[in-house]
Design a protein around this motif. Structure first.
Motif, PDB file in Angstrom:
ATOM      1  N   TRP A   1     -46.597   2.913   2.535  1.00 22.35           N
ATOM      2  CA  TRP A   1     -46.523   2.489   1.140  1.00 22.35           C
ATOM      3  C   TRP A   1     -45.364   3.187   0.421  1.00 22.35           C
ATOM      4  N   VAL A   2     -45.195   4.482   0.680  1.00 22.69           N
ATOM      5  CA  VAL A   2     -44.100   5.257   0.077  1.00 22.69           C
ATOM      6  C   VAL A   2     -42.750   4.662   0.480  1.00 22.69           C
ATOM      7  N   TYR A   3     -42.602   4.360   1.774  1.00 20.44           N
ATOM      8  CA  TYR A   3     -41.346   3.781   2.269  1.00 20.44           C
ATOM      9  C   TYR A   3     -41.035   2.481   1.537  1.00 20.44           C
ATOM     10  N   PHE A   4     -42.041   1.628   1.423  1.00 20.28           N
ATOM     11  CA  PHE A   4     -41.865   0.340   0.755  1.00 20.28           C
ATOM     12  C   PHE A   4     -41.438   0.524  -0.703  1.00 20.28           C
ATOM     13  N   VAL A   5     -42.115   1.407  -1.415  1.00 17.19           N
ATOM     14  CA  VAL A   5     -41.829   1.613  -2.834  1.00 17.19           C
ATOM     15  C   VAL A   5     -40.436   2.223  -3.047  1.00 17.19           C
ATOM     16  N   VAL A   6     -40.088   3.249  -2.250  1.00 19.15           N
ATOM     17  CA  VAL A   6     -38.778   3.897  -2.404  1.00 19.15           C
ATOM     18  C   VAL A   6     -37.657   2.905  -2.084  1.00 19.15           C
ATOM     19  N   ARG A   7     -37.873   2.098  -1.059  1.00 17.71           N
ATOM     20  CA  ARG A   7     -36.858   1.110  -0.665  1.00 17.71           C
ATOM     21  C   ARG A   7     -36.692   0.006  -1.712  1.00 17.71           C
ATOM     22  N   MET A   8     -37.818  -0.367  -2.333  1.00 16.93           N
ATOM     23  CA  MET A   8     -37.801  -1.485  -3.292  1.00 16.93           C
ATOM     24  C   MET A   8     -38.066  -1.008  -4.722  1.00 16.93           C
ATOM     25  N   THR A   9     -37.597   0.184  -5.051  1.00 16.52           N
ATOM     26  CA  THR A   9     -37.907   0.810  -6.342  1.00 16.52           C
ATOM     27  C   THR A   9     -37.647  -0.100  -7.529  1.00 16.52           C
ATOM     28  N   ALA A  10     -36.448  -0.647  -7.595  1.00 17.42           N
ATOM     29  CA  ALA A  10     -36.059  -1.475  -8.743  1.00 17.42           C
ATOM     30  C   ALA A  10     -36.968  -2.699  -8.881  1.00 17.42           C
ATOM     31  N   LYS A  11     -37.306  -3.341  -7.737  1.00 13.64           N
ATOM     32  CA  LYS A  11     -38.150  -4.540  -7.772  1.00 13.64           C
ATOM     33  C   LYS A  11     -39.574  -4.195  -8.179  1.00 13.64           C
ATOM     34  N   VAL A  12     -40.094  -3.074  -7.639  1.00 16.15           N
ATOM     35  CA  VAL A  12     -41.466  -2.653  -7.982  1.00 16.15           C
ATOM     36  C   VAL A  12     -41.555  -2.341  -9.470  1.00 16.15           C
ATOM     37  N   GLU A  13     -40.536  -1.647  -9.999  1.00 16.53           N
ATOM     38  CA  GLU A  13     -40.521  -1.314 -11.434  1.00 16.53           C
ATOM     39  C   GLU A  13     -40.469  -2.580 -12.276  1.00 16.53           C
ATOM     40  N   LYS A  14     -39.697  -3.562 -11.808  1.00 18.85           N
ATOM     41  CA  LYS A  14     -39.572  -4.821 -12.547  1.00 18.85           C
ATOM     42  C   LYS A  14     -40.887  -5.588 -12.548  1.00 18.85           C
ATOM     43  N   ILE A  15     -41.587  -5.586 -11.390  1.00 17.75           N
ATOM     44  CA  ILE A  15     -42.863  -6.305 -11.274  1.00 17.75           C
ATOM     45  C   ILE A  15     -43.947  -5.653 -12.136  1.00 17.75           C
ATOM     46  N   LEU A  16     -44.078  -4.320 -12.008  1.00 22.52           N
ATOM     47  CA  LEU A  16     -45.132  -3.605 -12.740  1.00 22.52           C
ATOM     48  C   LEU A  16     -44.781  -3.384 -14.204  1.00 22.52           C
ATOM     49  N   GLY A  17     -43.495  -3.149 -14.466  1.00 24.60           N
ATOM     50  CA  GLY A  17     -43.069  -2.811 -15.826  1.00 24.60           C
ATOM     51  C   GLY A  17     -43.444  -1.380 -16.159  1.00 24.60           C
ATOM     52  N   LYS A  18     -42.829  -0.840 -17.199  1.00 24.42           N
ATOM     53  CA  LYS A  18     -43.117   0.542 -17.589  1.00 24.42           C
ATOM     54  C   LYS A  18     -44.571   0.712 -18.012  1.00 24.42           C
TER      55      LYS A  18
END
Length: 198
Positions: A146-163
């Motif tokens: 899960w960590v690998y996925f999030v670090v690799r896709m940081t910008a997309k995850v932040e965009k999906i979840l939002g602040k």
């Protein structure tokens, strides 16, 4: 070893480690590091973090024995650390300050202290007081994926979840972590008192 596998224990250990590692809560930090031009290698960060945590998971016992500390005492001490981490998440305060030099973003601060820090090390050994090793290791492996996925896709995850989404997840797992710290304390303090009475 596989005979000791228990899905419920694994799921509980996964949730505890998920909350302590808190990679979702670290997304703004990773985004800021990338914005400053500091390279963040997802595979390197995940691999090194996993190696450090597994190493401490096994060597930690020998370190405790060296100082004549039993696992129950360490678990009680660990419950205080987890309690403070939970307060950080719930109250938006900084108790554990990272005052070390930031030179290479993948190692510092991503691997240490964000992923493989004092909270993760303490939690791993504290969990050993309650769960079979195989369940904790499987939970750790799943967390690292899960960590690998999030670090690799940081910008997309932040965009999906939002602040707002990241903020709410952080608060929710802060409360979960607080409850876990209380349970860890009560179950192991009882074992300590039982040992003193014998």
């Amino acid at each position: 070893m596989l005979s000791n596998f228990d899905f419920q224990q694994m799921a509980s250990a996964f949730i505890v480690l998920f909350a302590v590692i808190d990679i979702i809560g670290s997304i703004p930090i990773i985004v800021e590091l990338k914005r400053r031009g500091k390279g963040v290698n997802a595979l390197k960060a995940t691999t090194i973090s996993f190696g450090l945590m597994v190493g401490f998971f096994y060597v930690g016992d020998y370190i405790l024995q060296l100082f004549h500390v039993d696992i129950e005492s360490f678990a009680v001490a660990g419950s205080f650390i987890i309690f403070l981490l939970a307060l950080e998440m719930i109250l938006d305060i900084e108790i554990f300050k990272n005052q070390g030099p930031i030179k290479e973003a993948t190692l510092v601060p991503l691997v240490f202290p964000l992923l493989a820090g004092a909270g993760s090390f303490t939690t791993l050994l504290s969990l050993r007081a309650e769960y079979a090793s195989i369940n904790i290791l499987v939970a750790l492996i799943l967390n690292m994926i899960w960590v690998y996925f999030v670090v690799r896709m940081t910008a997309k995850v932040e965009k999906i979840l939002g602040k707002g989404g990241i903020y709410m997840i952080r608060k929710f797992f802060g409360i979960i972590l607080l409850a876990i710290s209380v349970r860890l304390f009560t179950s192991n303090i009882a074992l300590l008192f039982d040992g003193l009475q014998k």
